[in-house]
Enzyme design. Structure first.
Site, mmCIF file in Angstrom:
data_model
loop_
_atom_site.group_PDB
_atom_site.id
_atom_site.type_symbol
_atom_site.label_atom_id
_atom_site.label_comp_id
_atom_site.label_asym_id
_atom_site.label_seq_id
_atom_site.Cartn_x
_atom_site.Cartn_y
_atom_site.Cartn_z
ATOM 1 N N VAL A 24 0.843 -1.206 0.000
ATOM 2 C CA VAL A 24 0.000 0.000 0.000
ATOM 3 C C VAL A 24 0.872 1.248 0.000
ATOM 4 O O VAL A 24 0.612 2.211 -0.735
ATOM 5 C CB VAL A 24 -0.963 0.009 1.197
ATOM 6 C CG1 VAL A 24 -1.902 1.206 1.101
ATOM 7 C CG2 VAL A 24 -1.774 -1.277 1.263
ATOM 8 N N ASP A 25 1.927 1.241 0.795
ATOM 9 C CA ASP A 25 2.871 2.363 0.795
ATOM 10 C C ASP A 25 3.493 2.539 -0.586
ATOM 11 O O ASP A 25 3.649 3.668 -1.077
ATOM 12 C CB ASP A 25 3.976 2.125 1.825
ATOM 13 C CG ASP A 25 3.542 2.424 3.251
ATOM 14 O OD1 ASP A 25 2.472 3.024 3.427
ATOM 15 O OD2 ASP A 25 4.275 2.050 4.180
ATOM 16 N N ILE A 26 3.879 1.442 -1.204
ATOM 17 C CA ILE A 26 4.543 1.507 -2.509
ATOM 18 C C ILE A 26 3.587 2.062 -3.564
ATOM 19 O O ILE A 26 3.952 2.951 -4.344
ATOM 20 C CB ILE A 26 5.063 0.115 -2.911
ATOM 21 C CG1 ILE A 26 6.200 -0.311 -1.971
ATOM 22 C CG2 ILE A 26 5.539 0.112 -4.364
ATOM 23 C CD1 ILE A 26 6.581 -1.774 -2.076
ATOM 24 N N SER A 71 3.057 5.756 -2.973
ATOM 25 C CA SER A 71 4.182 6.584 -3.407
ATOM 26 C C SER A 71 4.057 6.938 -4.886
ATOM 27 O O SER A 71 4.407 8.048 -5.305
ATOM 28 C CB SER A 71 5.514 5.873 -3.138
ATOM 29 O OG SER A 71 5.727 4.795 -4.032
#
Length: 395
Positions: free
Chosen positions: A167-169, A172
C-alpha cells in the site's frame, strides 16, 4: 542532459515509505528534493534493520536523489525558516496525522500566504475527512481494513498481508503522479493545490476486479491461495524441484498448455473445454495437472511452456531474482557512491525513456548532511548564524 523536473524544488517533510518513495520518483526525474527532519531524526526507517556499518538498508530503498537538512519545526524560528524556504519552493510533501501541520501553523492556508502557487501534498492513512481521518495509517493495518488481506492466503489459512509494504509503494506512485499533475495544472492556471492522498483510498483502487465484481454482482471473493478466482489454470504448480507459476489466461492458451503437457485431450473434454467449465471442475483438473508437473524441473517446464507461448515462470527467491538473465540484461542494479560506505547498490528507477537517462545524482543522504550547505548557499546564512541555530537546537 536536461531532466523533466530539474527546475522543481520539493520540500519533503514525510517519513517512512509512502511519502519518501513518492519524492524519490520526483528526484529521479530531476526535481531538487530536500528532506527536512528533526535534528534528533524523525524517520523510523533510519532505525530499521538490516544495517551496513550503521546505515539502514531499508532507508536506502526510498531516499536516493535527495538532500537532507535538519530543522526543528516545534520551534518558532524553525517554522519561520521553513516558511522562508516555501517562498522559493514548488511542492511541500508531508505525512503527519491529519491536522498536525495546520496546528503547527504550517497548513495549506498559511503556506499559500507565503507562496500562492505552492502545492501541498498530504499523505495520511485515511484522508483529510471522515470519521477515521485522525487514525494513524500503517501499511499492514490498511491492508487489513482495505480488504487485500482477506483475499490473500489459502482458504484454510489465515488472511495474509502482502510481503512488502504494497500500500505504501502504490501510494508513493500516486504521490508522484498527483504532484506532477498539479504542476502541469499550475502551468495552465498559475494556482497551487492541496492534494489529499489516502492509503485506504489507494488500497481500494487497487482491488480491481475484486471490487468491480462485488459492486456490480454482489460477489464476495474469498482466499484461494495462488490460484485465480475466475481463471483456471492460473496458479502455482509444484515441479520436481520448486514451484512454477502458470497463467493460461484464455481458452487458446489453455489448448497450447494441454499440448505441452502431453494431454491434448483435456482441451476437447467438455468438462474443461471452456474457462467456466474449468472453474466448475477446478479441483479435478488441477490435480491431474499437478501430477504431470511433478515429473520435470521448473526450468524444464518453463522452457517448454515458453516455446509454446504460454506465460509461466519459476518462483524465485531474492537471490535468484538478481541472478535472473533478464534482470541482468536490463541493468536494474546500480552502484552509487556513499560518503561513509564507499559504494552501495540500489535498484534503479524502472522508468526508461528513449531519449533521456534517469540519473542517480545523490546517494540516500545522511541525517542533516546538507544542512550547512543549504543554509549558507540558499538562505544566505553565515557560519556564525548556522552555529547559533545548531546551539539553540533549531537545526
Amino acid at each position: 542532459m536536461k531532466q523533466p523536473l530539474e527546475d522543481i524544488k520539493v520540500l519533503d517533510l514525510s517519513r517512512v515509505y509512502a511519502g519518501p518513495g513518492g519524492s524519490m520518483i520526483l528526484g529521479d526525474l530531476g526535481a531538487d528534493v530536500i528532506r527536512i527532519e528533526s535534528p534528533n531524526g524523525t524517520d523510523s526507517m533510519r532505525d530499521w534493520v538490516p544495517f551496513v556499518e550503521g546505515e539502514s538498508t531499508y532507508y536506502m530503498c526510498a531516499n536516493r536523489n535527495k538532500r537532507s537538512i535538519t530543522l526543528n519545526l516545534k520551534n518558532k524560528t524553525g517554522k519561520d525558516l521553513l516558511l522562508k524556504m516555501v517562498k522559493d519552493a514548488d511542492v511541500v510533501l508531508e505525512n503527519f496525522k491529519t491536522g498536525t501541520l495546520a496546528k503547527m501553523g504550517l497548513g495549506y492556508e498559511e503556506l499559500k500566504k507565503v507562496n500562492p502557487a505552492i502545492i501541498l501534498c498530504s499523505v495520511t492513512g485515511y484522508g483529510q475527512t471522515g470519521p477515521y481521518s485522525h487514525e494513524p495509517g500503517f501499511d499492514p493495518v490498511i491492508q487489513a481494513i482495505g480488504g487485500i488481506m482477506d483475499v490473500t492466503g489459502f482458504p484454510d489459512g489465515e488472511p495474509t498481508r502482502v510481503g512488502v509494504p504494497v500500500v505504501d509503494i502504490m501510494t508513493s506512485q500516486y504521490v508522484a503522479i498527483s504532484i506532477i499533475s498539479a504542476l502541469r495544472l499550475r502551468d495552465h492556471t498559475g494556482e497551487g493545490q492541496h492534494i489529499d492522498i489516502s492509503l485506504l483510498d489507494v488500497q481500494l483502487s487497487s482491488l480491481a476486479n475484486i471490487s468491480s465484481s462485488y459492486l456490480n454482482t454482489g460477489s464476495i471473493s474469498k482466499r484461494i491461495g495462488n490460484s485465480h478466482s475466475y481463471i483456471v489454470p492460473y496458479q502455482v504448480f509444484q515441479c520436481k524441484d520448486r514451484p512454477l507459476m502458470v497463467c493460461a489466461g484464455n481458452d487458446r492458451l489453455y489448448k497450447k498448455f494441454c499440448d505441452v503437457l502431453g494431454h491434448a485431450e483435456w482441451a476437447d473434454d467438455e468438462k474443461y473445454k471452456t474457462n467456466n467449465k474449468r472453474i466448475e471442475n477446478r479441483q479435478e483438473l488441477t490435480s491431474q495437472i499437478q501430477e504431470v508437473f511433478s515429473g520435470k524441473s521448473a526450468d524444464e517446464w518453463f522452457q517448454l511452456l515458453s516455446n509454446a507461448g504460454v506465460p509461466a515462470g519459476p518462483v524465485n527467491n531474492i537471490e535468484q531474482v538478481f541472478e535472473h538473465p533478464q534482470v541482468k540484461a536490463r541493468e536494474t542494479v546500480e552502484e552509487v557512491s556513499h560518503p561513509t560506505l564507499g559504494t552501495i547498490k540500489l535498484v534503479k528507477s524502472p522508468i526508461r525513456f528513449s531519449g533521456l537517462q534517469i540519473q542517480t545524482k545523490n546517494h540516500p543522504p545522511l541525517l542533516g548532511e546538507h544542512t550547512d550547505e543549504f543554509l549558507e548557499k540558499e538562505l544566505g546564512f553565515d557560519k556564525a548564524e548556522i552555529d547559533r541555530l545548531r546551539e539553540e537546537g533549531i537545526i
